[in-house]
Design a protein around this motif. Structure first.
Motif, PDB file in Angstrom:
ATOM      1  N   LEU A  97       3.565  10.931  -8.986  1.00  0.00           N
ATOM      2  CA  LEU A  97       2.747  11.218 -10.347  1.00  0.00           C
ATOM      3  C   LEU A  97       2.126  12.755  -9.981  1.00  0.00           C
ATOM      4  CD1 LEU A  97       1.391   7.771 -11.545  1.00  0.00           C
ATOM      5  CD2 LEU A  97       3.030   9.256 -12.462  1.00  0.00           C
ATOM      6  N   GLY A  98       2.084  13.165  -8.542  1.00  0.00           N
ATOM      7  CA  GLY A  98       1.594  14.306  -7.978  1.00  0.00           C
ATOM      8  C   GLY A  98       0.124  14.485  -7.759  1.00  0.00           C
ATOM      9  N   ASP A  99      -0.446  13.182  -7.669  1.00  0.00           N
ATOM     10  CA  ASP A  99      -1.832  12.860  -6.796  1.00  0.00           C
ATOM     11  C   ASP A  99      -1.626  12.797  -5.292  1.00  0.00           C
ATOM     12  OD1 ASP A  99      -4.475  12.425  -5.772  1.00  0.00           O
ATOM     13  OD2 ASP A  99      -4.770  11.083  -7.990  1.00  0.00           O
ATOM     14  N   ILE A 100      -1.422  13.742  -4.719  1.00  0.00           N
ATOM     15  CA  ILE A 100      -1.237  13.759  -3.341  1.00  0.00           C
ATOM     16  C   ILE A 100      -2.333  13.162  -2.541  1.00  0.00           C
ATOM     17  CG2 ILE A 100      -0.262  14.862  -1.124  1.00  0.00           C
ATOM     18  CD1 ILE A 100       1.736  14.731  -3.672  1.00  0.00           C
ATOM     19  N   ASN A 101      -3.519  13.599  -2.729  1.00  0.00           N
ATOM     20  CA  ASN A 101      -4.775  13.187  -2.202  1.00  0.00           C
ATOM     21  C   ASN A 101      -4.891  11.550  -2.189  1.00  0.00           C
ATOM     22  OD1 ASN A 101      -5.935  15.494  -1.245  1.00  0.00           O
ATOM     23  ND2 ASN A 101      -6.489  15.951  -3.427  1.00  0.00           N
ATOM     24  N   LYS A 102      -4.419  10.960  -3.521  1.00  0.00           N
ATOM     25  CA  LYS A 102      -4.595   9.553  -3.478  1.00  0.00           C
ATOM     26  C   LYS A 102      -3.278   9.008  -2.589  1.00  0.00           C
ATOM     27  CE  LYS A 102      -7.232   8.008  -6.905  1.00  0.00           C
ATOM     28  NZ  LYS A 102      -8.449   6.759  -6.921  1.00  0.00           N
ATOM     29  N   ALA A 103      -2.170   9.544  -2.569  1.00  0.00           N
ATOM     30  CA  ALA A 103      -1.087   9.076  -1.762  1.00  0.00           C
ATOM     31  C   ALA A 103      -1.659   9.195  -0.607  1.00  0.00           C
ATOM     32  CB  ALA A 103       0.049  10.198  -2.126  1.00  0.00           C
ATOM     33  N   ILE A 104      -2.241  10.243   0.172  1.00  0.00           N
ATOM     34  CA  ILE A 104      -2.478  10.179   1.356  1.00  0.00           C
ATOM     35  C   ILE A 104      -3.479   8.928   1.764  1.00  0.00           C
ATOM     36  CG2 ILE A 104      -3.937  11.486   3.239  1.00  0.00           C
ATOM     37  CD1 ILE A 104      -2.498  13.918   1.945  1.00  0.00           C
ATOM     38  N   GLN A 105      -4.692   8.778   0.927  1.00  0.00           N
ATOM     39  CA  GLN A 105      -5.567   7.677   1.092  1.00  0.00           C
ATOM     40  C   GLN A 105      -4.864   6.438   1.280  1.00  0.00           C
ATOM     41  OE1 GLN A 105      -8.193   7.761  -2.387  1.00  0.00           O
ATOM     42  NE2 GLN A 105      -8.755   5.303  -2.136  1.00  0.00           N
ATOM     43  N   TYR A 106      -3.809   6.189   0.339  1.00  0.00           N
ATOM     44  CA  TYR A 106      -3.290   4.783   0.428  1.00  0.00           C
ATOM     45  C   TYR A 106      -2.237   4.770   1.438  1.00  0.00           C
ATOM     46  CZ  TYR A 106      -5.367   3.181  -3.874  1.00  0.00           C
ATOM     47  OH  TYR A 106      -6.710   2.649  -4.874  1.00  0.00           O
ATOM     48  N   GLN A 107      -1.778   5.802   2.074  1.00  0.00           N
ATOM     49  CA  GLN A 107      -0.757   5.702   2.936  1.00  0.00           C
ATOM     50  C   GLN A 107      -1.566   5.431   4.389  1.00  0.00           C
ATOM     51  OE1 GLN A 107       2.471   5.468   2.590  1.00  0.00           O
ATOM     52  NE2 GLN A 107       2.644   4.870   4.744  1.00  0.00           N
ATOM     53  N   MET A 108      -2.719   6.040   4.533  1.00  0.00           N
ATOM     54  CA  MET A 108      -3.399   5.841   5.541  1.00  0.00           C
ATOM     55  C   MET A 108      -3.960   4.644   5.823  1.00  0.00           C
ATOM     56  SD  MET A 108      -5.855   9.294   5.581  1.00  0.00           S
ATOM     57  CE  MET A 108      -7.143   8.872   6.817  1.00  0.00           C
ATOM     58  N   LYS A 109      -4.130   3.631   4.703  1.00  0.00           N
ATOM     59  CA  LYS A 109      -4.353   2.463   4.814  1.00  0.00           C
ATOM     60  C   LYS A 109      -3.076   1.610   5.129  1.00  0.00           C
ATOM     61  CE  LYS A 109      -8.090   2.233   1.046  1.00  0.00           C
ATOM     62  NZ  LYS A 109      -8.513   1.823  -0.246  1.00  0.00           N
ATOM     63  N   ALA A 110      -2.001   2.040   4.811  1.00  0.00           N
ATOM     64  CA  ALA A 110      -0.729   1.533   4.856  1.00  0.00           C
ATOM     65  C   ALA A 110      -0.645   1.576   6.434  1.00  0.00           C
ATOM     66  CB  ALA A 110       0.234   1.976   4.371  1.00  0.00           C
ATOM     67  N   VAL A 111      -0.905   2.809   7.012  1.00  0.00           N
ATOM     68  CA  VAL A 111      -0.412   3.109   8.577  1.00  0.00           C
ATOM     69  C   VAL A 111      -1.603   2.086   9.426  1.00  0.00           C
ATOM     70  CG1 VAL A 111      -1.074   4.694  10.516  1.00  0.00           C
ATOM     71  CG2 VAL A 111       0.025   5.540   8.381  1.00  0.00           C
ATOM     72  N   GLU A 112      -2.720   1.725   8.761  1.00  0.00           N
ATOM     73  CA  GLU A 112      -3.712   0.806   9.270  1.00  0.00           C
ATOM     74  C   GLU A 112      -3.143  -0.552   9.535  1.00  0.00           C
ATOM     75  OE1 GLU A 112      -6.840  -0.042  11.863  1.00  0.00           O
ATOM     76  OE2 GLU A 112      -6.289   2.011  11.113  1.00  0.00           O
ATOM     77  N   LYS A 113      -2.830  -0.767   8.292  1.00  0.00           N
ATOM     78  CA  LYS A 113      -2.177  -2.198   8.245  1.00  0.00           C
ATOM     79  C   LYS A 113      -0.802  -2.362   9.014  1.00  0.00           C
ATOM     80  CE  LYS A 113      -5.149  -3.943   5.300  1.00  0.00           C
ATOM     81  NZ  LYS A 113      -5.916  -5.019   5.867  1.00  0.00           N
ATOM     82  N   LEU A 150       0.862  -1.206  -0.027  1.00  0.00           N
ATOM     83  CA  LEU A 150      -0.069  -0.113  -0.001  1.00  0.00           C
ATOM     84  C   LEU A 150       0.713   1.376   0.057  1.00  0.00           C
ATOM     85  CD1 LEU A 150      -2.775  -1.265   2.535  1.00  0.00           C
ATOM     86  CD2 LEU A 150      -3.224  -0.636   0.073  1.00  0.00           C
ATOM     87  N   SER A 151       1.882   1.257   0.897  1.00  0.00           N
ATOM     88  CA  SER A 151       3.070   2.228   0.797  1.00  0.00           C
ATOM     89  C   SER A 151       3.345   2.855  -0.532  1.00  0.00           C
ATOM     90  CB  SER A 151       3.925   2.183   1.954  1.00  0.00           C
ATOM     91  OG  SER A 151       4.600   3.313   2.069  1.00  0.00           O
ATOM     92  N   SER A 152       3.892   1.612  -1.242  1.00  0.00           N
ATOM     93  CA  SER A 152       4.389   1.633  -2.593  1.00  0.00           C
ATOM     94  C   SER A 152       3.624   2.499  -3.533  1.00  0.00           C
ATOM     95  CB  SER A 152       5.174   0.464  -2.975  1.00  0.00           C
ATOM     96  OG  SER A 152       6.084  -0.159  -2.411  1.00  0.00           O
ATOM     97  N   LEU A 153       2.134   2.240  -3.516  1.00  0.00           N
ATOM     98  CA  LEU A 153       1.315   2.700  -4.227  1.00  0.00           C
ATOM     99  C   LEU A 153       1.087   3.961  -3.861  1.00  0.00           C
ATOM    100  CD1 LEU A 153      -1.003   2.371  -6.524  1.00  0.00           C
ATOM    101  CD2 LEU A 153      -2.578   1.466  -4.709  1.00  0.00           C
ATOM    102  N   ALA A 154       1.059   4.297  -2.481  1.00  0.00           N
ATOM    103  CA  ALA A 154       1.011   5.843  -2.046  1.00  0.00           C
ATOM    104  C   ALA A 154       2.157   6.561  -2.685  1.00  0.00           C
ATOM    105  CB  ALA A 154       0.966   5.580  -0.665  1.00  0.00           C
ATOM    106  N   LYS A 155       3.345   6.081  -2.586  1.00  0.00           N
ATOM    107  CA  LYS A 155       4.386   6.798  -3.233  1.00  0.00           C
ATOM    108  C   LYS A 155       4.330   6.849  -4.801  1.00  0.00           C
ATOM    109  CE  LYS A 155       7.753   5.103   0.160  1.00  0.00           C
ATOM    110  NZ  LYS A 155       8.639   4.124   0.762  1.00  0.00           N
ATOM    111  N   ALA A 156       3.993   6.123  -5.363  1.00  0.00           N
ATOM    112  CA  ALA A 156       3.840   6.161  -6.833  1.00  0.00           C
ATOM    113  C   ALA A 156       2.777   7.399  -7.095  1.00  0.00           C
ATOM    114  CB  ALA A 156       3.294   4.803  -7.282  1.00  0.00           C
ATOM    115  N   TYR A 157       1.448   7.419  -6.433  1.00  0.00           N
ATOM    116  CA  TYR A 157       0.783   8.401  -6.536  1.00  0.00           C
ATOM    117  C   TYR A 157       1.441   9.804  -6.419  1.00  0.00           C
ATOM    118  CZ  TYR A 157      -3.569   5.638  -8.193  1.00  0.00           C
ATOM    119  OH  TYR A 157      -4.398   5.046  -8.536  1.00  0.00           O
TER     120      TYR A 157
END
Length: 194
Positions: A150-166, A140-147
């Motif tokens: 690519l400049g989509d920080i909102n998506k990055a935060i969304q996936y990193q929040m899931k990574a934090v939970e996991k 999940l964190s790698s997907l967040a970094k990819a976003y």
């Protein structure tokens, strides 16, 4: 699948075996079955008396190297795409080890290599990785970094929040790392004024 690790040195006590050793290596090159994973090493650093012990350690390392070393993005397998990577790990899981070997690291390496030249393809491999390993905070964190790249920080935060939970099931060091990534993405978002 079978594995053969063959080694010798050049000590005077080993000299009498070298011709036969070389002939056997040539036979392996021309006649070994495709299901045999074999390696030949000439260890000229160690004394002949320590060769057996050194060879056992090196052989074990070589045998398990595909567990501990991700495929390079430019490897023959990775060049064929994500499904080839997945199939390779399924094959070695079933035929070589008898237990599941994760393709996560190799898939992420492939996705990262594609992100700049083909962002959609890179993102789709990151997404596939999170689908295959839904409990992995690092997928999940790698997907967040990819976003984020690519400049989509909102998506990055969304996936990193899931990574934090996991990451809550992981040791504290990993939990802090994922929280740190999330904080960095939030700073990036604030600096953009969104």
């Amino acid at each position: 699948m079978r594995f053969l690790y063959l080694t010798t040195g050049n000590h005077r006590y080993e000299q009498g075996n070298l011709t036969s050793f070389d002939l056997f290596e040539k036979a392996l090159k021309t006649s070994s079955p495709s299901t045999l994973d074999w390696q030949v090493h000439h260890n000229n650093k160690n004394n002949y008396m320590s060769q057996p012990i050194v060879s056992i350690v090196n052989g074990i390392e070589a045998l398990f190297s595909d567990i501990h070393t991700d495929l390079e993005a430019n490897s023959d397998i990775s060049k064929k795409g994500a499904q080839a990577v997945i199939d390779y790990y399924a094959l070695i899981s079933e035929k070589k080890y008898g237990f599941d070997i994760s393709a996560e690291g190799s898939l992420k390496a492939l996705a990262k290599s594609l992100l700049t030249k083909d962002p959609q393809k890179g993102l789709s491999i990151y997404q596939k990785t999170t689908e295959l390993y839904p409990e992995s905070a690092y997928a999940l964190s790698s997907l967040a970094k990819a976003y984020a790249e690519l400049g989509d920080i909102n998506k990055a935060i969304q996936y990193q929040m899931k990574a934090v939970e996991k990451s809550k099931t992981m040791i504290e060091w990993h939990q802090k790392k994922h929280k740190q990534y999330l904080a960095e993405f939030k700073i990036m978002l604030n600096s953009k004024g969104e």
